[in-house]
Design a protein around this motif. Structure first.
Motif, short mmCIF file in Angstrom:
data_model
loop_
_atom_site.label_atom_id
_atom_site.label_comp_id
_atom_site.label_asym_id
_atom_site.label_seq_id
_atom_site.Cartn_x
_atom_site.Cartn_y
_atom_site.Cartn_z
N TYR A 1 46.17 -7.26 21.69
CA TYR A 1 44.81 -6.21 21.84
C TYR A 1 43.76 -6.46 20.71
O TYR A 1 42.62 -6.74 21.28
N SER B 1 40.37 -8.13 21.95
CA SER B 1 39.19 -7.37 22.05
C SER B 1 38.17 -7.98 21.09
O SER B 1 37.03 -8.02 21.25
N PHE C 1 38.87 -0.68 25.78
CA PHE C 1 40.02 -0.38 26.78
C PHE C 1 39.61 0.55 27.83
O PHE C 1 40.18 0.39 28.90
N THR D 1 40.02 -8.52 27.02
CA THR D 1 40.51 -7.15 26.83
C THR D 1 41.62 -6.69 27.91
O THR D 1 42.58 -6.47 27.50
N GLY E 1 44.64 -8.86 27.12
CA GLY E 1 45.26 -8.35 26.22
C GLY E 1 46.21 -7.08 26.35
O GLY E 1 47.24 -6.82 26.02
N VAL E 2 45.61 -6.16 27.27
CA VAL E 2 46.45 -4.89 27.76
C VAL E 2 47.73 -5.35 28.49
O VAL E 2 48.90 -4.99 28.40
#
Length: 527
Positions: A111, A115, A285, A418, A421-422
């Motif tokens: 994350y 980001s 997020f 992002t 990443g999640v």
């Protein structure tokens, strides 16, 4: 001009893109595989016995660990963190903790770095992570205590998780749609090749400190790639830095041997509407769940990534021992993934991302569920179960491969890293959960693996197809694509009423005109 159309003009996978792709994908896939699987070789437990009692019961752990021992003696064939800090018997669980701590680091780093790359650039984030992996991994080879080793492994994992994701985006964002699926599959295949290379190097180098040092040192050379890799023009475009994006595209065109004027590289202003000012809006997020369509996609992607990781690592850790040489077995675990990637290369551009993901998850899930139905009384039952486990792993490996490509194409550029990443965080959680599922017993474990794989495949069928479609640049592009996808249904349902009304109006107008024409004819005859 649309970004993908510009790529078609300057070369979808020209010389410059190939050089950048080979460099970045080698770092983010083959090299990071070495660090992820490092403990598979540096955490091995060689034969040992209690020095106080001799080698009488060296092969019987119940006797070796059943009595107090002041000093354990290990076979000299290999050194590892087990031999370094005597992680046997009551301390054997610490090897698993080391891997869990590493995966926690990957979870956090996925994350943080994704980001960071959305806000500060792909190239800076990627090569910063590469440099930090080198530093932390080399430092872990000089660890003087197990706690120090854990901390450095966690830091290495944080950077490794970020480099893997950011690198995949950086390697594929400048590749045209025609080559994007193949390129994404090659990135995943390099992970399997990394397993093969690491197994071979581990066979030659049996000292754990030297092994970590030699496999980490290439990062010094890889870090120099910062000056060979341009920033992603897609990312620059979303930041409103249109001139810089056009300069890089012109540079790529020149390297590809394509003669083109700057006037031919004028990007659509619509692609920068999300960031009209020079600095642009920063997405985080929560922005992943504000838009209805994006929210639906994210929930399905999170569940699929979690399932792929849990089932993949669960099948790997639960597979029966093949016996023989541990290094050969380790390399074979990489070989079994290659057929899955070959299938992806064939199917991705023919059947599409959606169908390939669906059927891969179905094969993985059904293979696991089928293992529950194999009678124990039949001959070669273990061979049949092993074959089904390998089939299940191939299916899940194929789905895992497609998810990198499919997810990147479903998420808008402004928040793609992002979102990825999640998804990667969900995968890391799946990897952490897998070891807890295995002790539940074979029946329950494979029911969970098969059930989650099957349901994830069903959910994936609700996602839109992305094959041959331009990548969404902004979140608003998702709504526009939904309108396009529903256009056929709209014309056959909602517009049907309007069509009938128009037809009635035309008939009335026609009748009215006919009456007027008849009237005119009558007047003409009278005259």
């Amino acid at each position: 001009m649309d970004f993908d159309k510009i790529l078609a003009t300057i070369g979808e996978f020209g010389k410059q893109q190939r050089i950048q792709f080979i460099l970045v994908s080698t770092i983010c896939s083959a090299w990071t595989a070495v660090h992820i699987l490092c403990l598979a070789m540096t955490g091995v437990t060689p034969g040992f016995f209690c020095g106080d009692r001799g080698r009488t019961h060296e092969r019987d752990l119940e006797h070796v660990c059943g009595k107090p021992c002041d000093k354990y003696v290990f076979d000299p064939e290999v050194t590892s963190i087990v031999t370094e800090w005597t992680l046997v018997c009551g301390n054997s669980y610490k090897v698993g903790i080391a891997q869990s701590v590493y995966m926690v680091g990957v979870l956090i780093g996925s994350y943080i770095f994704s980001s960071m790359s959305d806000n500060y650039g792909r190239r800076k984030s990627f090569y910063l992570g590469t440099l930090l992996i080198t530093v932390f991994s080399l430092a872990s080879a000089f660890s003087t205590s197990f706690i120090m080793f854990l901390i450095l492994r966690c830091l290495t994992g944080m950077c490794n998780g970020g480099v893997g994701l950011v690198g995949f985006i950086l390697a594929t964002e400048t590749i045209g749609p025609t080559w994007r699926a193949l390129a994404g599959t090659v990135v995943q295949a390099q992970f399997a090749l990394g397993i093969l290379v690491f197994g071979a190097v581990s066979y030659l180098i049996r000292d754990w400190r030297l092994l970590i040092g030699l496999t980490s040192a290439p990062g010094i050379v890889f870090s120099l790639g910062y000056w060979m890799t341009p920033e992603s023009p897609r990312w620059l475009l979303t930041q409103g830095r249109v001139q810089e994006a056009e300069d890089i595209l012109h540079y790529i065109a020149n390297k590809n041997g394509v003669r083109i004027t700057r006037g031919m590289l004028q990007l659509d202003t619509m692609e920068t509407t999300a960031k009209p000012s020079g600095t642009g809006k920063k997405y985080g997020f929560l922005d992943l769940f504000r838009n209805r369509e994006l929210r639906k996609r994210m929930f399905i992607l999170i569940y699929t990534w979690f399932t792929c990781s849990m089932v993949y690592y669960g099948l790997t850790m639960n597979s029966s021992s093949l016996g023989g040489n541990r290094y050969v077995n380790f390399m074979l675990s990489g070989v079994v993934e290659l057929p899955a990637y070959f299938v992806c290369i064939i199917c991705l551009d023919r059947a599409g991302r959606k169908q390939t993901t669906f059927w891969s998850m179905m094969v993985g899930g059904i293979a696991c569920l089928a293992m529950l139905m194999v009678p124990k009384e039949i001959a070669h039952v273990e061979s049949i179960k092993t074959s089904m486990a390998l089939l299940g792993k191939m299916g899940i490996a194929a789905a895992f491969n497609v998810m990198y490509i499919y997810s990147a194409e479903l998420l808008p550029t402004v928040i793609r890293n992002t979102g990825m990443g999640v998804c990667a965080m969900a995968a890391r959680v799946g990897g952490i959960v897998a070891p807890a599922v295995i002790p539940m017993g074979e029946m329950l474990a494979f029911f969970i693996f098969g059930g989650t794989g099957f349901t994830a495949g069903v959910c994936d069928y609700l996602l839109p197809e992305s094959l041959g479609k331009p990548l969404p640049e902004t979140i608003d592009d998702l709504s526009a694509s939904q309108i396009d996808d529903k256009d056929k249904n709209f014309t056959t349902t909602v517009d049907e009423e309007r069509v009938h009304k128009i037809e009635r109006d035309i008939d009335m107008l026609s009748n009215h005109n006919n009456e007027e024409f008849a009237e005119d004819d009558e007047k003409t005859r009278m005259l």
